[in-house]
Design a protein around this motif. Structure first.
Motif, PDB file in Angstrom:
ATOM      1  N   ILE A   1      10.480 -11.435   4.451  1.00 40.76           N
ATOM      2  CA  ILE A   1      10.358 -10.218   3.656  1.00 40.76           C
ATOM      3  C   ILE A   1      11.702  -9.492   3.660  1.00 40.76           C
ATOM      4  CG2 ILE A   1       9.078  -8.057   3.327  1.00 40.76           C
ATOM      5  CD1 ILE A   1       6.870  -9.281   5.140  1.00 40.76           C
ATOM      6  N   PHE A   2      12.166  -9.084   2.471  1.00 42.76           N
ATOM      7  CA  PHE A   2      13.478  -8.461   2.342  1.00 42.76           C
ATOM      8  C   PHE A   2      13.393  -7.205   1.476  1.00 42.76           C
ATOM      9  CE2 PHE A   2      13.821 -13.102   2.274  1.00 42.76           C
ATOM     10  CZ  PHE A   2      14.659 -13.358   3.365  1.00 42.76           C
ATOM     11  N   ASN A   3      14.091  -6.147   1.906  1.00 43.46           N
ATOM     12  CA  ASN A   3      14.317  -5.025   1.011  1.00 43.46           C
ATOM     13  C   ASN A   3      15.692  -5.223   0.359  1.00 43.46           C
ATOM     14  OD1 ASN A   3      16.304  -4.149   2.873  1.00 43.46           O
ATOM     15  ND2 ASN A   3      14.836  -2.849   3.949  1.00 43.46           N
ATOM     16  N   GLN A   4      16.099  -4.294  -0.475  1.00 44.38           N
ATOM     17  CA  GLN A   4      17.368  -4.450  -1.193  1.00 44.38           C
ATOM     18  C   GLN A   4      18.546  -4.597  -0.238  1.00 44.38           C
ATOM     19  OE1 GLN A   4      18.143  -4.805  -4.333  1.00 44.38           O
ATOM     20  NE2 GLN A   4      16.767  -3.708  -5.693  1.00 44.38           N
ATOM     21  N   LYS A   5      18.543  -3.821   0.830  1.00 38.48           N
ATOM     22  CA  LYS A   5      19.631  -3.875   1.798  1.00 38.48           C
ATOM     23  C   LYS A   5      19.671  -5.225   2.494  1.00 38.48           C
ATOM     24  CE  LYS A   5      21.525  -1.486   5.856  1.00 38.48           C
ATOM     25  NZ  LYS A   5      21.292  -0.420   6.870  1.00 38.48           N
ATOM     26  N   ASP A   6      18.499  -5.753   2.846  1.00 39.67           N
ATOM     27  CA  ASP A   6      18.429  -7.070   3.497  1.00 39.67           C
ATOM     28  C   ASP A   6      19.029  -8.147   2.602  1.00 39.67           C
ATOM     29  OD1 ASP A   6      17.022  -6.007   5.679  1.00 39.67           O
ATOM     30  OD2 ASP A   6      15.084  -6.350   4.715  1.00 39.67           O
ATOM     31  N   LEU A   7      18.660  -8.115   1.325  1.00 39.04           N
ATOM     32  CA  LEU A   7      19.167  -9.112   0.386  1.00 39.04           C
ATOM     33  C   LEU A   7      20.685  -9.051   0.305  1.00 39.04           C
ATOM     34  CD1 LEU A   7      16.597  -8.750  -2.555  1.00 39.04           C
ATOM     35  CD2 LEU A   7      16.715 -10.622  -0.907  1.00 39.04           C
ATOM     36  N   SER A   8      21.209  -7.837   0.267  1.00 34.64           N
ATOM     37  CA  SER A   8      22.656  -7.652   0.175  1.00 34.64           C
ATOM     38  C   SER A   8      23.365  -8.140   1.432  1.00 34.64           C
ATOM     39  CB  SER A   8      22.971  -6.171  -0.080  1.00 34.64           C
ATOM     40  OG  SER A   8      24.367  -5.966  -0.127  1.00 34.64           O
TER      41      SER A   8
ATOM     42  N   ILE B   1       5.908 -20.145  -2.227  1.00 31.62           N
ATOM     43  CA  ILE B   1       6.107 -19.204  -3.336  1.00 31.62           C
ATOM     44  C   ILE B   1       7.152 -18.164  -2.969  1.00 31.62           C
ATOM     45  CG2 ILE B   1       3.720 -19.492  -4.128  1.00 31.62           C
ATOM     46  CD1 ILE B   1       3.243 -16.551  -3.100  1.00 31.62           C
ATOM     47  N   ALA B   2       7.774 -17.598  -3.993  1.00 32.82           N
ATOM     48  CA  ALA B   2       8.675 -16.461  -3.846  1.00 32.82           C
ATOM     49  C   ALA B   2       8.218 -15.393  -4.821  1.00 32.82           C
ATOM     50  CB  ALA B   2      10.120 -16.867  -4.140  1.00 32.82           C
ATOM     51  N   GLY B   3       8.426 -14.121  -4.456  1.00 27.73           N
ATOM     52  CA  GLY B   3       7.948 -13.074  -5.355  1.00 27.73           C
ATOM     53  C   GLY B   3       8.648 -11.750  -5.150  1.00 27.73           C
ATOM     54  N   TYR B   4       8.491 -10.873  -6.136  1.00 23.84           N
ATOM     55  CA  TYR B   4       9.050  -9.527  -6.064  1.00 23.84           C
ATOM     56  C   TYR B   4       7.972  -8.519  -6.431  1.00 23.84           C
ATOM     57  CZ  TYR B   4      11.930  -5.420  -6.853  1.00 23.84           C
ATOM     58  OH  TYR B   4      12.459  -4.149  -6.795  1.00 23.84           O
ATOM     59  N   PHE B   5       7.805  -7.522  -5.546  1.00 28.66           N
ATOM     60  CA  PHE B   5       6.883  -6.403  -5.766  1.00 28.66           C
ATOM     61  C   PHE B   5       7.728  -5.170  -6.027  1.00 28.66           C
ATOM     62  CE2 PHE B   5       4.419  -2.783  -4.006  1.00 28.66           C
ATOM     63  CZ  PHE B   5       3.313  -2.855  -4.840  1.00 28.66           C
ATOM     64  N   ASP B   6       7.550  -4.522  -7.181  1.00 30.36           N
ATOM     65  CA  ASP B   6       8.428  -3.403  -7.560  1.00 30.36           C
ATOM     66  C   ASP B   6       7.890  -2.039  -7.146  1.00 30.36           C
ATOM     67  OD1 ASP B   6       6.381  -2.864  -9.346  1.00 30.36           O
ATOM     68  OD2 ASP B   6       7.536  -3.300 -11.151  1.00 30.36           O
ATOM     69  N   GLY B   7       6.821  -2.033  -6.349  1.00 24.68           N
ATOM     70  CA  GLY B   7       6.176  -0.790  -5.959  1.00 24.68           C
ATOM     71  C   GLY B   7       4.849  -0.595  -6.665  1.00 24.68           C
ATOM     72  N   LYS B   8       4.643  -1.383  -7.723  1.00 32.37           N
ATOM     73  CA  LYS B   8       3.390  -1.305  -8.478  1.00 32.37           C
ATOM     74  C   LYS B   8       2.907  -2.686  -8.919  1.00 32.37           C
ATOM     75  CE  LYS B   8       1.331   0.703 -12.655  1.00 32.37           C
ATOM     76  NZ  LYS B   8       1.582   1.487 -13.885  1.00 32.37           N
ATOM     77  N   ASN B   9       3.822  -3.433  -9.531  1.00 32.83           N
ATOM     78  CA  ASN B   9       3.478  -4.746 -10.089  1.00 32.83           C
ATOM     79  C   ASN B   9       4.132  -5.883  -9.309  1.00 32.83           C
ATOM     80  OD1 ASN B   9       1.952  -3.616 -12.266  1.00 32.83           O
ATOM     81  ND2 ASN B   9       3.875  -3.149 -13.322  1.00 32.83           N
ATOM     82  N   LEU B  10       3.571  -7.091  -9.449  1.00 31.19           N
ATOM     83  CA  LEU B  10       4.031  -8.264  -8.716  1.00 31.19           C
ATOM     84  C   LEU B  10       4.357  -9.394  -9.685  1.00 31.19           C
ATOM     85  CD1 LEU B  10       4.235  -9.938  -5.962  1.00 31.19           C
ATOM     86  CD2 LEU B  10       1.862 -10.588  -6.416  1.00 31.19           C
TER      87      LEU B  10
ATOM     88  N   GLN C   1       0.830  -1.209   0.000  1.00 35.46           N
ATOM     89  CA  GLN C   1       0.000   0.000   0.000  1.00 35.46           C
ATOM     90  C   GLN C   1       0.863   1.257   0.000  1.00 35.46           C
ATOM     91  OE1 GLN C   1      -2.508  -1.187   3.417  1.00 35.46           O
ATOM     92  NE2 GLN C   1      -4.274  -0.899   2.073  1.00 35.46           N
ATOM     93  N   GLN C   2       2.041   1.149   0.615  1.00 36.45           N
ATOM     94  CA  GLN C   2       2.986   2.273   0.619  1.00 36.45           C
ATOM     95  C   GLN C   2       3.835   2.309  -0.650  1.00 36.45           C
ATOM     96  OE1 GLN C   2       5.204   1.536   4.210  1.00 36.45           O
ATOM     97  NE2 GLN C   2       3.427   1.859   5.544  1.00 36.45           N
ATOM     98  N   LYS C   3       3.636   1.305  -1.522  1.00 36.26           N
ATOM     99  CA  LYS C   3       4.368   1.190  -2.787  1.00 36.26           C
ATOM    100  C   LYS C   3       5.867   1.062  -2.575  1.00 36.26           C
ATOM    101  CE  LYS C   3       0.735   3.549  -5.386  1.00 36.26           C
ATOM    102  NZ  LYS C   3       0.382   4.613  -6.348  1.00 36.26           N
ATOM    103  N   VAL C   4       6.223   0.314  -1.538  1.00 35.94           N
ATOM    104  CA  VAL C   4       7.630   0.059  -1.217  1.00 35.94           C
ATOM    105  C   VAL C   4       8.052  -1.258  -1.867  1.00 35.94           C
ATOM    106  CG1 VAL C   4       9.279  -0.416   0.636  1.00 35.94           C
ATOM    107  CG2 VAL C   4       7.454   1.275   0.976  1.00 35.94           C
ATOM    108  N   PRO C   5       9.099  -1.282  -2.684  1.00 39.17           N
ATOM    109  CA  PRO C   5       9.553  -2.538  -3.294  1.00 39.17           C
ATOM    110  C   PRO C   5      10.059  -3.528  -2.246  1.00 39.17           C
ATOM    111  CG  PRO C   5      10.428  -0.647  -4.484  1.00 39.17           C
ATOM    112  CD  PRO C   5       9.845  -0.118  -3.193  1.00 39.17           C
ATOM    113  N   PHE C   6       9.799  -4.816  -2.462  1.00 43.78           N
ATOM    114  CA  PHE C   6      10.292  -5.847  -1.549  1.00 43.78           C
ATOM    115  C   PHE C   6      10.300  -7.204  -2.246  1.00 43.78           C
ATOM    116  CE2 PHE C   6       5.714  -5.412  -0.822  1.00 43.78           C
ATOM    117  CZ  PHE C   6       5.256  -6.727  -0.938  1.00 43.78           C
ATOM    118  N   PHE C   7      11.130  -8.086  -1.713  1.00 42.18           N
ATOM    119  CA  PHE C   7      11.183  -9.474  -2.147  1.00 42.18           C
ATOM    120  C   PHE C   7      10.686 -10.328  -0.994  1.00 42.18           C
ATOM    121  CE2 PHE C   7      13.418 -13.576  -2.473  1.00 42.18           C
ATOM    122  CZ  PHE C   7      12.998 -13.977  -3.729  1.00 42.18           C
TER     123      PHE C   7
END
Length: 332
Positions: A35-42, A270-279, A17-23
């Motif tokens: 749930i991971f953001n870019q920094k978490d993945l790194s 399942i695994a997925g990526y939300f880019d802020g708009k699409n999944l 809802q906040q349109k924050v990208p996450f994996f």
């Protein structure tokens, strides 16, 4: 029966809802939601190779002879679970049960090498723990239009007229029809104007040992207003994925928990990526796990998890062979 992690699904809603990208990664029983953001993945060195999201660099091919040996359970051992499934099918408790097994494998490849050099639509590596190389999309959302691509039915590509045999096999057709109907019903809970776009598409899966054909279909719809921007609520409504469960879902889940000796864990989640708009998301199949991942000093204990759909038309020999056929790495 399910101990769903509702708090984590709410967190997925909040982020989307906040349109924050996450994996994210969700296990089969929806108990563990990571749930991971870019920094978490790194920081955790988790690598992702999806069609529209990658955080890894291309590697050169492995300069060594690949050793790969599967140690599957005996047909007699497999038959114990198979017979439990068949008994339930005969009672009418289910129409289709996706029955899976855990197979020890011996290899000179590391998880990292398997991840980097496997060829698949979706790949993920969690260091020292697991990797998978999945050909199967779960759901995609593009501008509030949702798509799902159930994959059910495989055959040895070396067989004469393999594509036609797969499309016209009575058991495989029944299995595919059941999953398509199940996924169409699932999508109808979260989308309007649901329809079948493509039916019984045949995909080629290349491996080092045995090439396979797999059968897929595509279903689409328009995300209902109450689920728009709510990735967690939408996913919770349609999980576990129908293609790796069966129908009807609640009773079939009971049958799976009774008949399978191993814990699926993240396998068939399942695994997925939300880019802020699409999944974009996938079903976690073609999956290798280190059972000693909690014990860093212990030698890795690799297991490969695989299986297939069982109907009342299934033959023990065929299903046992299909389970073994799927124990491969797509490095070629």
């Amino acid at each position: 029966m399910l101990n769903i992690n509702h708090q984590k699904f709410k967190e997925l809603d909040q982020l989307s809802q906040q349109k924050v990208p996450f994996f994210f990664i969700i296990d089969f029983l929806m108990e563990n939601v990571l749930i991971f953001n870019q920094k978490d993945l790194s920081e955790k060195k988790i690598l992702v190779d999806f069609p529209h999201f990658k955080n890894m660099e291309k590697q050169n091919f492995i300069p060594k002879e690949i050793l790969w040996k599967a140690l599957p359970q005996s047909k007699e051992e497999y038959k114990k679970g198979f017979d439990i499934v068949q008994e339930h099918l005969k009672r009418g408790d289910s129409y289709l049960v996706n029955f899976t097994c855990e197979t020890p494998v011996e290899t000179n490849l590391s998880l990292e090498e398997i991840f980097y050099h496997s060829k698949a639509k979706y790949k993920v590596l969690i260091p020292n723990q697991l990797t998978f190389f999945s050909p199967e999309t779960f759901v995609e959302i593009l501008d509030q239009k949702i798509y799902t691509h159930p994959m059910k039915g495989t055959i040895d590509a070396a067989k004469e007229n393999a594509k036609e045999l797969l499309k016209n096999d009575v058991k495989e057709k029944a299995e595919h029809y059941t999953v398509v109907d199940l996924l169409r019903n699932d999508l109808s809970m979260i989308a309007d104007e649901v329809h079948l776009d493509e039916f019984q598409r045949i995909d080629f899966l290349k491996t080092r040992n045995k090439n396979l054909y797999a059968m897929s279909s595509e279903i689409s719809g328009n995300v209902k207003p109450e689920f728009q921007g709510k990735v967690g609520s939408l996913l919770q409504k349609i999980l576990p994925a129908g293609s790796i469960l069966g129908a009807p879902k609640p009773k079939t889940l009971e049958i799976i928990l009774e008949s399978e000796k191993h814990q699926r864990g993240f396998y068939t989640g399942i695994a997925g990526y939300f880019d802020g708009k699409n999944l974009d998301s996938c079903v976690m199949i073609r999956y290798i796990e280190n059972k000693n991942s909690l014990y860093l000093k212990e030698k890795p204990n690799w297991v490969f998890k695989s299986g297939g759909g069982i109907t009342h038309l299934s033959r023990l020999e065929d299903e046992y062979q299909e389970m073994k056929n799927k124990i491969y790495v797509p490095i070629h």
